[in-house]
Design a protein around this motif. Structure first.
Motif, PDB file in Angstrom:
ATOM      1  N   PRO A   1     -24.997   3.254 -44.844  1.00  0.00           N
ATOM      2  CA  PRO A   1     -24.089   2.313 -45.582  1.00  0.00           C
ATOM      3  C   PRO A   1     -24.200   2.693 -46.837  1.00  0.00           C
ATOM      4  O   PRO A   1     -25.137   1.708 -47.525  1.00  0.00           O
ATOM      5  N   ALA A   2     -23.440   2.805 -48.229  1.00  0.00           N
ATOM      6  CA  ALA A   2     -23.145   2.384 -49.389  1.00  0.00           C
ATOM      7  C   ALA A   2     -23.266   0.812 -49.816  1.00  0.00           C
ATOM      8  O   ALA A   2     -23.944   0.654 -50.711  1.00  0.00           O
ATOM      9  N   ASP A   3     -22.481  -0.387 -48.515  1.00  0.00           N
ATOM     10  CA  ASP A   3     -22.529  -1.164 -48.902  1.00  0.00           C
ATOM     11  C   ASP A   3     -23.605  -2.297 -48.361  1.00  0.00           C
ATOM     12  O   ASP A   3     -24.220  -3.133 -49.486  1.00  0.00           O
ATOM     13  N   TYR A   4     -24.776  -1.221 -47.635  1.00  0.00           N
ATOM     14  CA  TYR A   4     -26.050  -2.220 -47.566  1.00  0.00           C
ATOM     15  C   TYR A   4     -26.611  -1.584 -48.874  1.00  0.00           C
ATOM     16  O   TYR A   4     -27.857  -2.344 -48.927  1.00  0.00           O
ATOM     17  N   LEU A   5     -26.841  -0.424 -49.088  1.00  0.00           N
ATOM     18  CA  LEU A   5     -27.341   0.384 -50.522  1.00  0.00           C
ATOM     19  C   LEU A   5     -27.372  -0.814 -51.642  1.00  0.00           C
ATOM     20  O   LEU A   5     -28.315  -1.139 -51.892  1.00  0.00           O
ATOM     21  N   ALA A   6     -26.438  -1.181 -51.751  1.00  0.00           N
ATOM     22  CA  ALA A   6     -26.371  -1.934 -52.895  1.00  0.00           C
ATOM     23  C   ALA A   6     -27.923  -3.344 -53.187  1.00  0.00           C
ATOM     24  O   ALA A   6     -27.929  -3.494 -54.135  1.00  0.00           O
ATOM     25  N   GLY A   7     -27.375  -3.728 -51.862  1.00  0.00           N
ATOM     26  CA  GLY A   7     -28.129  -4.902 -51.628  1.00  0.00           C
ATOM     27  C   GLY A   7     -29.339  -4.824 -50.942  1.00  0.00           C
ATOM     28  O   GLY A   7     -30.263  -5.538 -50.829  1.00  0.00           O
ATOM     29  N   SER A   8     -30.253  -3.351 -51.055  1.00  0.00           N
ATOM     30  CA  SER A   8     -31.072  -3.108 -50.370  1.00  0.00           C
ATOM     31  C   SER A   8     -32.116  -2.823 -51.111  1.00  0.00           C
ATOM     32  O   SER A   8     -33.420  -3.405 -50.670  1.00  0.00           O
ATOM     33  N   GLY A   9     -32.352  -3.530 -52.547  1.00  0.00           N
ATOM     34  CA  GLY A   9     -33.410  -3.648 -54.148  1.00  0.00           C
ATOM     35  C   GLY A   9     -34.043  -1.971 -53.941  1.00  0.00           C
ATOM     36  O   GLY A   9     -34.994  -2.374 -54.377  1.00  0.00           O
ATOM     37  N   GLY A  10     -33.177  -0.753 -53.293  1.00  0.00           N
ATOM     38  CA  GLY A  10     -33.641   0.130 -53.442  1.00  0.00           C
ATOM     39  C   GLY A  10     -34.870   0.612 -52.524  1.00  0.00           C
ATOM     40  O   GLY A  10     -35.204   0.252 -51.844  1.00  0.00           O
ATOM     41  N   ILE A  11     -34.885   1.780 -52.765  1.00  0.00           N
ATOM     42  CA  ILE A  11     -35.455   2.821 -52.056  1.00  0.00           C
ATOM     43  C   ILE A  11     -37.075   2.869 -51.985  1.00  0.00           C
ATOM     44  O   ILE A  11     -37.586   2.290 -50.840  1.00  0.00           O
ATOM     45  N   PHE A  12     -37.969   1.963 -52.684  1.00  0.00           N
ATOM     46  CA  PHE A  12     -39.259   1.385 -53.210  1.00  0.00           C
ATOM     47  C   PHE A  12     -39.350   0.108 -52.127  1.00  0.00           C
ATOM     48  O   PHE A  12     -40.582  -0.064 -51.043  1.00  0.00           O
ATOM     49  N   ARG A  13     -38.403  -0.688 -52.144  1.00  0.00           N
ATOM     50  CA  ARG A  13     -38.280  -2.054 -51.599  1.00  0.00           C
ATOM     51  C   ARG A  13     -37.372  -1.869 -50.610  1.00  0.00           C
ATOM     52  O   ARG A  13     -38.020  -2.497 -49.436  1.00  0.00           O
ATOM     53  N   ASP A  14     -37.321  -1.014 -50.036  1.00  0.00           N
ATOM     54  CA  ASP A  14     -35.952  -1.169 -48.686  1.00  0.00           C
ATOM     55  C   ASP A  14     -37.082  -0.061 -47.547  1.00  0.00           C
ATOM     56  O   ASP A  14     -37.094  -0.310 -46.122  1.00  0.00           O
ATOM     57  N   MET A  15     -37.171   1.576 -48.411  1.00  0.00           N
ATOM     58  CA  MET A  15     -38.103   2.288 -47.471  1.00  0.00           C
ATOM     59  C   MET A  15     -39.349   2.979 -47.235  1.00  0.00           C
ATOM     60  O   MET A  15     -40.408   2.533 -46.028  1.00  0.00           O
ATOM     61  N   MET A  16     -39.836   2.973 -48.910  1.00  0.00           N
ATOM     62  CA  MET A  16     -40.938   3.140 -49.408  1.00  0.00           C
ATOM     63  C   MET A  16     -42.237   2.447 -48.730  1.00  0.00           C
ATOM     64  O   MET A  16     -43.355   2.561 -48.545  1.00  0.00           O
ATOM     65  N   ILE A  17     -41.234   0.442 -48.710  1.00  0.00           N
ATOM     66  CA  ILE A  17     -42.023  -0.523 -48.697  1.00  0.00           C
ATOM     67  C   ILE A  17     -43.118  -0.095 -47.200  1.00  0.00           C
ATOM     68  O   ILE A  17     -44.662  -0.748 -46.987  1.00  0.00           O
ATOM     69  N   HIS A  18     -42.417   0.210 -46.271  1.00  0.00           N
ATOM     70  CA  HIS A  18     -43.866   0.537 -44.975  1.00  0.00           C
ATOM     71  C   HIS A  18     -45.185   1.487 -45.247  1.00  0.00           C
ATOM     72  O   HIS A  18     -45.653   1.430 -45.015  1.00  0.00           O
ATOM     73  N   ASP A  19     -44.913   2.563 -45.852  1.00  0.00           N
ATOM     74  CA  ASP A  19     -46.192   3.667 -46.601  1.00  0.00           C
ATOM     75  C   ASP A  19     -46.594   2.872 -48.033  1.00  0.00           C
ATOM     76  O   ASP A  19     -47.772   3.015 -47.262  1.00  0.00           O
ATOM     77  N   PHE A  20     -46.063   2.451 -48.416  1.00  0.00           N
ATOM     78  CA  PHE A  20     -46.804   0.950 -48.788  1.00  0.00           C
ATOM     79  C   PHE A  20     -48.079   0.121 -48.283  1.00  0.00           C
ATOM     80  O   PHE A  20     -49.174   0.230 -48.512  1.00  0.00           O
ATOM     81  N   ASP A  21     -48.054  -0.549 -47.016  1.00  0.00           N
ATOM     82  CA  ASP A  21     -48.265  -1.249 -46.565  1.00  0.00           C
ATOM     83  C   ASP A  21     -49.017   0.168 -45.351  1.00  0.00           C
ATOM     84  O   ASP A  21     -50.550  -0.248 -45.553  1.00  0.00           O
ATOM     85  N   MET A  22     -48.651   0.644 -45.481  1.00  0.00           N
ATOM     86  CA  MET A  22     -49.623   2.246 -44.855  1.00  0.00           C
ATOM     87  C   MET A  22     -50.740   1.881 -44.841  1.00  0.00           C
ATOM     88  O   MET A  22     -51.657   2.475 -45.275  1.00  0.00           O
TER      89      MET A  22
END
Lengths: 328, 328, 328, 328
Positions: free
Chosen positions: A155-176
């Motif tokens: 949801p849009a309200d989550y996105l605003a505080g998510s830190g952005g796609i790299f910190r919120d989502m791609m962080i899993h791929d960076f770790d892998m």
């Protein structure tokens, strides 16, 4: 192990399931800022609701699992360090790198057992891929490629505080990537676009992104992510080497095929992380328990969390400044 | 169509096969700097050996197919323009962008029918992918990804004069990207390494590379290439969009599977371009013939050759200067 | 080899294509009861129309390919024997077993080179399966299973004179079974139903059938056929043995996949025999030519035709009498 | 539901696992002729060892799960009927059809809730296949085919008392056939061989067999079984109909692929029933519980056990007498 669960939201429920299915772990308490959430979960899993202060003060509690909102992680990590509780912390440690580093230092100084919840490291398919790499099935690894797409944007309200796609989502791929490459990253370059939803651009974020990294020995690593894949959770890894290639493919519920005039139809990929990584969540908890019991380092540490965040930060900067980031 | 084949080397033979299998094209002459090569081919395909000057002077010759070494292409293109012969020219036009542009202009001024031999545009599988994209099977295209690996690197002496991995090898993928994206490229970033053979680094080239491009509307495109894939020719395209995903997979000789204690084994991908693109070569020649006959633009033009070379040049510069190239 | 084609119908055209693509065979004449059919084909392939008597009388003709209607096969085989022409005969020899046996004897006595057009023996995938069997990839063969379904039933008027599903359709599978099992059949049992079209029952035939055979060493072989598969030509073979399993799967035009909300879609199987066995037809003709040239036995002989018909006859009897047929 | 487990052998352990993972079922007692087996299981699952007489006499016990040796099933079923306990009984009811019928009658007369442990009916993949059939995805079902192979034959001493391959092994496929065909069987014919181990022939049994059945409406059904598949548990179902085909394929642990010079390798099928049907066992127990709770008929009843045994008996007779068995 008597464990208190802090956070009774969506991911907290996933962990509660794993805890109650684990023969050696007892769900000793449930904590949540929202009393009702805590109550529901506690009742379902025959546990009790407690206040967070009580949990940290209770000498009978061996460990805490931090599954509350990201902004609270650092506070709870520090309390766990002070109270001498083993701790399994959801990713990310925090959205701020410096604060994460300090927190990791605090944990290190305290000597408490601490694991970070990078669930994918515990997925059986990725484990098999890691093992195949280690045993030389494809010779020298040369190119590692991740495809990582969510079924739908948050949801849009989550996105605003998510830190952005790299910190919120791609962080899993960076770790892998770090886990599978097993050597330092040398350079990173990020590219991104907003193609899924203009609302994402409005909060200054992108929803479709590609990162290319090199390692110090010259290996290449690509990560391609999107906030939306209409067919489900697109989670694939490809490792290409001098002696062959490994492909971790999307998983389906069953292997049923339907052949008709349109063609030969297999099931779509599993819908999202609850379905796709169900086994990984159980493995993650078990690794936390076993490493605590055996006094060994867990598969993913708080330092891994710091390093993945460092890459996410670099990706954000690369995107904003349109430049290649060079490490060390 | 009475056609003269200029160049009787490896790729010349492929074309000779297609020419002789085509019901409306006659192999009217074979030309090669090496008389013996020309002789062998002419005998095999019941044609005759002729000198290049005679070919261009002969009013009975309708068309020439330029399959000689890259350095000769521009000269022959200009002679074809002057002589008014239809011409199908192997890629690349030249290694030099400015010269290629001048050559394209000469062809345009002359009005001769000219096609460029980007064979992949004529592959049935890629054609089906293109059609599925056009018919909206995956909604709006968002991410286009190419994997393109040769089974083994060319000989060292070839590499030195090849123009580098981007102009020699990735040029095919640049062309396919342009064809499938169907809109201008906005930015390009290249990353590369020498992992396969140090001799490649010695001539100043890389053997493993990744390029990331964006289009003016924000689509992302990745191209991952390597000079060596032990299992064969790795030629895959993935198109991801708002409504689904298309995957053009590697092809095999047959669909035979062997199930044993080790697992379920399918055949390896076809070995190299002769096997993988056999049908594409026939389609390419047929498109050349039909477009000439019908007076329409062929599927790949000399301008497409110029534009693909422009991207290859940009990739080379991006790699050398570690920067993002921005077009227009 | 100067070859005359007798029969310019659907299957005649397939052979004409192969003949003209073969570098060592010349289509010396086209014969057909219908002058117009013959004319069309002759013009398309730059051949001439001749009367059948002239063909057999012409010393310049080396070979005939019998692709006329089944009822004419025996007459033409005998003329070829008398005239000393090499002969490639379409299956079946005839619908009558005794007549077929006599014809095979006539051919044997005459010493002319004779091959039977069991096209599937020349399919690359089945060839690879045969080779894998021979090289012991699955140890001792234990169970061989055929699935063989046409996309749609033939017209009702064809069915009436077809000889029934076993002689008309399953004869191919009987031949493949014999070729792959490579040992005598001991018993046979047939089961059948009319599920596709009541018109088939009206002519006393079935449209869906299963045959189970055993070999003298105890191997089991199943054949499952249907006159209608809505998705195309269903042509699969599975060989199960002590050391593994081989699966010859349906082939598709390309390997393109479409992933959407409904699932992961591959193309349907190729539509029918022209598409599926295109390469097999070319291989069949080439084997006929080479075996004639080299004076060796072709891959499928007239005796193979007799033996396959013997099994088809037995299946028909088993179905009608609801009994197990025991050979020898 | 307070449930007593009778039988602490291999299959008893599988059920104990499911019982303890089920939130509404309590493992109230473990019974086994061998006290030590019972003790081990009871300790592992925090239950108690009890004598069988006590279990049936205890009013606190709601249900019994009969997982003891086949020869004891009928006795325990009758005791359950007499004691009014719900009962889940392992297959087969008995090796004797008449005795099984009497037992089913006793259960019916008593009115106790009784389910038969045909685990495959509860497999998610087969459930999806059943649902696709019911929803008309392939139109009218015409041919149903089962492939069913164990990884290795049971020990020789087990074989002697097993009742033969049809009653011991193919009974599962008979049940699945009945469940999926959903109409009466009209005819049955069995063929078999001893190819795996001569010791099997010595006890008068076969190890490789094929059964062909027809239904009253003319559908065909084939079942192909073997006691040995070196690559694992071969469990496939194919349903062919007027509008398409469904294939339930073998399952693998993960979807990891290894591509090398030998080809493209997927994992082998899961090894045996414990791995392949893990989820089915849980589903079976849950269906037993829910149907008991809701007072509805369970998915597999004792009558289904009788009918499957009737088909197995017929297959045995067909094999011995080399005849077609006709029902009703």
């Amino acid at each position: 192990m008597r464990l208190a669960l802090i956070g009774a939201g969506r991911i907290g429920k996933v962990h509660a399931d794993s805890i109650c299915a684990h023969p050696q772990i007892e769900l000793a308490a449930v904590v949540d800022a929202c009393a009702q959430n805590a109550e529901v979960l506690a009742r379902k899993y025959s546990s009790v609701v407690r206040r967070v202060d009580d949990v940290f003060a209770d000498a009978e509690i061996d460990a805490v699992l931090i599954a509350s909102s990201t902004s609270t992680h650092i506070d709870y990590l520090e309390r766990a360090a002070a109270a001498g509780k083993a701790v399994l912390c959801e990713k990310p440690i925090a959205l701020d790198l410096a604060a994460s580093e300090r927190s990791a230092q605090t944990i290190a100084d305290s000597g408490v057992h601490c694991a970070l919840a990078f669930n994918r490291r515990h997925d059986p398919q990725y484990g098999a891929l890691k093992q195949a790499l280690a045993s030389g099935r494809i010779g020298n690894l040369e190119v590692l490629s991740f495809t990582s797409r969510d079924p739908a944007p948050p949801p849009a309200d989550y996105l605003a505080g998510s830190g952005g796609i790299f910190r919120d989502m791609m962080i899993h791929d960076f770790d892998m990537a770090r886990w599978l490459l097993d050597e330092p990253i040398a350079t990173l370059h990020a590219t991104g676009s907003c193609l899924v939803d203009p609302a994402i651009a409005e909060v200054g974020d992108v929803d479709t992104a590609v990162v290319v990294m090199t390692t110090v020995s010259g290996r290449l690593c690509t990560i391609s992510v999107s906030r939306r894949a209409c067919f489900g959770y697109d989670q694939r890894i490809e490792a290409f080497g001098s002696g062959g290639m490994l492909q971790a493919e999307n998983e389906t519920d069953t292997r049923l095929k339907i052949i008709g005039t349109q063609g030969q139809l297999e099931e779509p990929p599993k819908w999202f992380f609850l379905e796709r990584y169900a086994e990984a969540y159980r493995g993650e908890l078990d690794d936390f328990y076993r490493s605590w019991k055996e006094g060994r380092v867990p598969r993913a540490t708080i330092d891994d969390g710091v390093e993945a965040l460092r890459l996410a930060d670099a990706a954000q900067r690369s995107l904003e400044e349109e430049c290649v980031i060079r490490f060390a």
